[in-house]
Design a protein around this motif. Structure first.
Motif, PDB file in Angstrom:
ATOM      1  N   PHE A  47      94.561 -42.613 -65.220  1.00 12.64           N
ATOM      2  CA  PHE A  47      94.204 -44.029 -65.221  1.00 12.64           C
ATOM      3  C   PHE A  47      94.451 -44.715 -66.558  1.00 12.64           C
ATOM      4  CE2 PHE A  47      91.590 -42.426 -61.675  1.00 12.64           C
ATOM      5  CZ  PHE A  47      92.064 -43.267 -60.687  1.00 12.64           C
ATOM      6  N   THR A  53      98.054 -49.542 -62.361  1.00 13.23           N
ATOM      7  CA  THR A  53      97.516 -50.690 -61.627  1.00 13.23           C
ATOM      8  C   THR A  53      98.624 -51.465 -60.929  1.00 13.23           C
ATOM      9  OG1 THR A  53      95.708 -50.891 -63.226  1.00 13.23           O
ATOM     10  CG2 THR A  53      96.150 -52.785 -61.814  1.00 13.23           C
ATOM     11  N   LYS A  54      99.729 -51.657 -61.634  1.00 11.12           N
ATOM     12  CA  LYS A  54     100.871 -52.351 -61.029  1.00 11.12           C
ATOM     13  C   LYS A  54     101.397 -51.582 -59.820  1.00 11.12           C
ATOM     14  CE  LYS A  54     105.658 -53.650 -61.993  1.00 11.12           C
ATOM     15  NZ  LYS A  54     106.758 -53.602 -63.000  1.00 11.12           N
TER      16      LYS A  54
END
Length: 278
Positions: A47, A53-54
């Motif tokens: 993470f 996230t993209k």
């Protein structure tokens, strides 16, 4: 049944406890019920990647767009091949079934994508899977089990075929549509190969592509023992491919696991109803 359930669930649970264990310690083996050296470093490494996230958002968009469009197109085709007064329904069914066994192959399809200028576009992630013949056979089998009087009465009242499908057939076929939606969601969520070869710029890499890249980087680092030994201060020095692969399995699998309970009541009935006549 209890023994069978344990056999099915334990491998997933074992991956979960491995993902919470120190990588160097996990290489010794012998981890069965609980983590021996607890750590969240494996998840922290995943993470901390800024592109994750993209990739997650692109994967979610692909699942939503791909599932809805494929369900609509496949459902419409299923209805067409079950309309008894349509003279070309048998030809269409044979034509699409033929594509299940014979295809042009990867290279011709790649050239087609390039000629259509679909490379490096979001469209290439969902358009090639717009119609699934296997799911079409399941849905059409379900539709064939419906009483003909329902559709005939709608035609007598002046309903068009499109209106019959959306207002009569689709609501009745909600169980099989929900069951097929689970398969489509899982297929789009787990797909990574098409994103890898049709997206050379990397702008539309999905979550699975980024996770695969991280895993390959860790495996490459393990092979360079001198570098790994000199990097004593690295926060991720105890991360191994074994534990990182387990953490990756959790990240990829859990979203689909959380979605499944909402469709569980439709799953069995949606697949089996319409398959047995009598």
């Amino acid at each position: 049944m209890v023994s069978f359930a344990i056999i099915m669930i334990y491998p997933f649970y074992n991956q979960f406890i491995l993902s919470l264990n120190d990588g160097v310690d996990a290489a010794r083996g012998g981890i069965y019920l609980l983590p021996r050296v607890f750590t969240i470093t494996n998840y922290k490494m995943l993470f901390e990647n800024t592109n994750l996230t993209k990739g997650f958002l692109i994967s979610v968009a692909r699942v939503l767009v791909g599932t809805s469009t494929s369900l609509l197109a496949t459902g419409l085709l299923s209805y067409v091949v079950t309309v008894k007064n349509f003279s070309g329904r048998k030809f269409l069914r044979v034509l699409f079934i033929f594509t299940m066994y014979f295809s042009g192959g990867l290279i011709p399809f790649y050239l087609l994508v390039m000629n259509l200028k679909l490379n490096d576009t979001f469209t290439v992630l969902w358009l090639p899977s717009l119609v699934n013949v296997y799911y079409m056979l399941i849905i059409s089998s379900y539709m064939q089990g419906l009483p003909d009087s329902i559709v005939e009465s709608a035609r007598i009242d002046g309903c068009s075929e499109i209106r019959i499908f959306f207002q009569i057939i689709a609501p009745i076929c909600k169980p099989v549509f929900a069951a097929i939606a689970i398969y489509l969601c899982a297929n789009h969520w787990n797909s990574w190969f098409d994103s890898l070869i049709y997206n050379p710029s990397g702008d539309l890499d999905t979550l699975q592509v980024y996770l695969r890249r991280i895993l390959l980087e860790v495996e490459a680092l393990e092979k360079i023992q001198d570098v790994a030994s000199k990097n004593e201060a690295s926060e991720f020095r105890n991360v191994s491919s074994i534990t990182l692969r387990a953490a990756t399995t959790m990240v990829v699998t859990l979203p689909i696991v959380f979605v499944y309970p909402f469709f569980q009541k439709y799953f069995v009935g949606g697949i089996t109803m319409g398959s047995v006549k009598g």
